[in-house]
Scaffold this active site. Sequence first.
Site, mmCIF file in Angstrom:
data_model
loop_
_atom_site.group_PDB
_atom_site.id
_atom_site.type_symbol
_atom_site.label_atom_id
_atom_site.label_comp_id
_atom_site.label_asym_id
_atom_site.label_seq_id
_atom_site.Cartn_x
_atom_site.Cartn_y
_atom_site.Cartn_z
ATOM 1 N N ASP A 73 -4.225 -17.773 0.616
ATOM 2 C CA ASP A 73 -5.262 -18.411 -0.211
ATOM 3 C C ASP A 73 -6.027 -19.448 0.609
ATOM 4 O O ASP A 73 -7.263 -19.522 0.562
ATOM 5 C CB ASP A 73 -4.655 -19.015 -1.494
ATOM 6 C CG ASP A 73 -3.412 -19.852 -1.254
ATOM 7 O OD1 ASP A 73 -2.880 -19.845 -0.116
ATOM 8 O OD2 ASP A 73 -2.958 -20.523 -2.198
ATOM 9 N N LYS B 167 2.142 -15.331 2.801
ATOM 10 C CA LYS B 167 2.307 -16.010 1.515
ATOM 11 C C LYS B 167 3.795 -16.369 1.429
ATOM 12 O O LYS B 167 4.500 -16.005 0.484
ATOM 13 C CB LYS B 167 1.845 -15.090 0.372
ATOM 14 C CG LYS B 167 1.742 -15.756 -0.992
ATOM 15 C CD LYS B 167 0.581 -16.744 -1.112
ATOM 16 C CE LYS B 167 0.686 -17.531 -2.409
ATOM 17 N NZ LYS B 167 -0.358 -18.564 -2.540
ATOM 18 N N ASP C 184 -6.883 -6.345 3.964
ATOM 19 C CA ASP C 184 -7.953 -5.628 3.256
ATOM 20 C C ASP C 184 -8.929 -6.640 2.665
ATOM 21 O O ASP C 184 -10.143 -6.521 2.829
ATOM 22 C CB ASP C 184 -7.337 -4.765 2.150
ATOM 23 C CG ASP C 184 -8.389 -4.043 1.320
ATOM 24 O OD1 ASP C 184 -9.340 -3.507 1.916
ATOM 25 O OD2 ASP C 184 -8.263 -4.033 0.074
ATOM 26 N N TYR D 166 0.819 -1.217 0.000
ATOM 27 C CA TYR D 166 0.000 0.000 0.000
ATOM 28 C C TYR D 166 0.854 1.269 0.000
ATOM 29 O O TYR D 166 0.455 2.281 -0.551
ATOM 30 C CB TYR D 166 -0.895 0.034 1.247
ATOM 31 C CG TYR D 166 -2.289 -0.491 1.035
ATOM 32 C CD1 TYR D 166 -2.504 -1.794 0.599
ATOM 33 C CD2 TYR D 166 -3.392 0.318 1.276
ATOM 34 C CE1 TYR D 166 -3.790 -2.272 0.426
ATOM 35 C CE2 TYR D 166 -4.677 -0.161 1.099
ATOM 36 C CZ TYR D 166 -4.871 -1.459 0.674
ATOM 37 O OH TYR D 166 -6.147 -1.925 0.508
#
Length: 355
Positions: free
Chosen positions: A222, A190, A246, A135
């Site tokens: 995921d 991740k 988010d 971000y």
Amino acid sequence: MKIAVLPGDGIGPEIVRQAVKVLNALDEKFDMETAPVGGAGYEAHGHPLPEGTLKLALEADAVLFGSVGDWKYDKLDRPLRPEQAILGLRKNLNLFANLRPAILYPELAGASTLKPEVVSGLDILIIRELTGDIYFGQPRGVRECPDGPFKGSREGFDTMRYSEPEIRRIAHVAFQAAQKRGKRLTSVDKANVLETFQFWKDIVTDVHKEYPDVQLDHMYVDNAAMQLVRAPKKFDVIVTGNMFGDILSDAAAMLTGSIGMLPSASLDANNKGLYEPSHGSAPDIAGKGVANPLATILSAAMMLRFSLNKAEQADRIETAVKKVLAQGLRTPDIYEEGTTKVGTEEMGEAVVKAL
Ligand code: IPM
Ligand code: MG
């Protein structure tokens, strides 16, 4: 105690009005000052986060925020778009810890699109790091691609990065929150693909040594998305980075079927905070008097608890909200047959009355 009130765009002003009404109904004196933000800031001062608004937010003990954004600003340059206001406030106020509870009120079990047995009694807390990650990572932009098969063509790029102190401080917030709840923390990453999140995982694992009473596990993002829909009640507290947070927090909010009910808090290291509903500005229903003000009213309760040290008043508001739900009052977003449909204003009044 000074509260900066930033209603913003869309349904922001009408829902914030109800929360202010509820705060005024408590036996406390708050110094509340209102300023424009988002599209409203742009209209008034040519910038989504006008100087005066930022100054007010910096001076205040807490910020009560509505929502920003409207399609009509989509064509503006990025720095002038309403969303920049909330990003600017997070960065300037150092609000690195975003707490997004997803709670299913028993009265609203039918509102979820998931089977009642999957979600009934759901009570999870997502803690999203809010001032780092892709971000805010520099460099970013559009440039001539420097290498690879597309060398020489235009490319867009952003940078994902997390420093060790950034990860440590959010990990501490998460472990401490878990200690106050079910003592289970899931760190979402991740690490199988991204260096940033292998590093994240290593640091969170290290911080865990200071919290042996909390059970920590790690999950790829995921898989976390899948588990949130498959068996959401298995989670207690989730901690993750800015972008994954988010996405996962929207999914978690929708498990409850009523994003119009969910508050959030964004805190700095000293528990100064910005409080806003988890939902957006909903320009399609703005000004129609049908928006659900409860997420904002519950955000005001979080503000009393975390930033203003008024836990008792926070409890009173939360109890009042439960009471109006038990009375069967529903804004259209949570309406079901057999309940009473009310508008924004009536819902706010009912909470005041229940107080
Ligand atoms: C949120 C919103 C914001 C974000 C937008 C409006 C910049 O989606 O608070 O989740 O992406 O953080
Ligand atoms: Mg979002």
